[in-house]
Design an enzyme around this catalytic site. Sequence first.
Site, short mmCIF file in Angstrom:
data_model
loop_
_atom_site.label_atom_id
_atom_site.label_comp_id
_atom_site.label_asym_id
_atom_site.label_seq_id
_atom_site.Cartn_x
_atom_site.Cartn_y
_atom_site.Cartn_z
N ASN A 73 5.44 8.49 -49.23
CA ASN A 73 5.95 9.20 -50.41
C ASN A 73 4.83 9.62 -51.38
OD1 ASN A 73 5.31 6.72 -51.46
ND2 ASN A 73 7.31 6.31 -52.36
N HIS A 74 3.59 9.47 -50.95
CA HIS A 74 2.47 9.82 -51.83
C HIS A 74 2.20 11.32 -51.79
CE1 HIS A 74 0.93 5.43 -51.69
NE2 HIS A 74 1.99 5.59 -52.46
N PHE A 75 1.84 11.86 -52.93
CA PHE A 75 1.66 13.31 -53.01
C PHE A 75 0.84 13.69 -54.23
CE2 PHE A 75 5.53 12.33 -55.41
CZ PHE A 75 5.26 12.96 -56.62
N GLU A 115 1.20 16.96 -56.88
CA GLU A 115 2.10 18.08 -57.14
C GLU A 115 1.68 18.82 -58.41
OE1 GLU A 115 6.42 17.84 -55.76
OE2 GLU A 115 6.60 17.57 -57.92
N PRO A 155 8.50 10.10 -61.07
CA PRO A 155 8.61 11.17 -60.09
C PRO A 155 9.99 11.16 -59.42
CG PRO A 155 7.24 9.40 -59.21
CD PRO A 155 7.65 8.98 -60.59
N GLY A 156 10.58 12.35 -59.30
CA GLY A 156 11.80 12.46 -58.51
C GLY A 156 11.40 12.88 -57.10
N HIS A 202 11.13 3.57 -61.75
CA HIS A 202 9.86 4.17 -61.31
C HIS A 202 10.04 5.46 -60.52
CE1 HIS A 202 10.75 3.00 -57.26
NE2 HIS A 202 9.54 3.23 -56.82
#
Length: 503
Positions: free
Chosen positions: A209-211, A213, A399-400, A425
Amino acid sequence: MSNVTFDADGITLEQVREYVWEIPQEGDMRAPARVLASEALLEEIKEDKTLEQITNTTHLPGMTTNAICMPDGHQGYGFPVGGVGALDAEHGCISPGAVGYDINCGVRMMRTNLTYDELKGQEEELVDALFANIPSGLGGGGVVEAGVDTVDEILARGVDWALENGHAVEDDLLHCEDEGMREGADPEKVSQKAKDRGKNQIGSLGSGNHFLEVQRVTDIFDTEVGEAFGLEEDQIVVLIHCGSRGLGHQTCNDYLRKIEQQHQGLLDQLPDKELAAAPAGSQLAEDYYGAMNAAINFAWVNRQLIMHRTRQVFERVFDRSWESMEMELLYDVAHNIAKKETHTVGVGPEGRPVRDGEAVEREERELYVHRKGATRAFPAGHPEVPKAYRDVGQPVIIPGSMGAGNYVLRGGENSMDLTFGSTAHGAGRLMSRTQAKNEFWGGDVQDELEEQEQIYVKAQSGATVAEEAPGVYKDVDEVVRVSDELGIGDKVARTFPVCNIKG
DNA sequence: ATGTAC
């Protein structure tokens, strides 16, 4: 306590008041468990082992007041993701599973003075440049590749190392918890194997789930706090979500194995072996705390190097200096940590923290506050909130999912009383990664986001996009609504994705 | 999350 109950297939929750549910203390539980959620979120939370897990955590020695599950809670390793457990730092314990495998997984937001209109038309160029210059995906390759000596320095000094080596400016340190350097970090307690895994991952996103953006601010809910955070509508911001990579993972694993070897007695008292914990005051508790703090520093450097590299990418794409684009760190939050903090808690006749009903007085106590998939949300006036935000409360970044948008909150005035200064979170998963891959195809998800939402996604692996499809997550608006209604984290701004790169 | 198990 109202008479309203919620039956979750064998576990009955009693409603304390709106959005506050309690699983009463019984048997060997040392405190009640609480779930902060709307009924709609509870319907989702009850579908996996979250409620059983949050109940299990109340068996940990020194569990104070109550164990808490946030509105985005879901099943994790032993301790649920979205869990907060405050354990007496003198008579309790510290538990690696209650921190999480990805030590100091967290998010940071960087402001710019660009507007969405100025960026429009260059999304593809920008997403390609970011993808080409920010290391991502499983395995090695980082902004910096170094020897173990450098890793030792990073573990000890955190972002101060980045400053000395040209990867940060002074202002970056002032906008990070602990100014990017956690005290009590002991590099000697991090194994050689963990350092070897980390040495070529310094400044890398990783996978899952790391990104990174690029986003535009779509809503400001609180103009005064928005101004204090330097946010306004249509502004471009950058969000970075990652952690301590293989180094943190190896550290967690190392200490879980050591605890199993050295503290079998405590382990035998716990309902789940994944809750393995070292007793407060033991050598192993001190060693894990030193190693975890070091891994926290590593993760801060990781996010710092990615952010600084992002400034350089923007310079090339927009042909201007990053300073002229005012690319400043808004704040960095850690959402997988344990920290010694002083809180006012109910104390029993023996002078130890106890649950509310048994308290004879309230006193300050030092606690290991475990936040696993939970964000610190200290309110206005708290001495640990950086000066720039002291008057309004600390920024909380939530973050969504890729298609849903994200929130900036500020620590709410009820957080110290309700949640040991914490809130949610993220959106929280609805289904497992395996299930997600059966339901979604990465390429289709990417096409849909681009065609329907003008969101440009570039990933190392299509499978990762499927695992992170918007439909895999709970409704982030509902999670944040509950936080806001409870007054633990108040809505300040909402952002929406423009470009996303991931592993 | 993770050299997707030691």
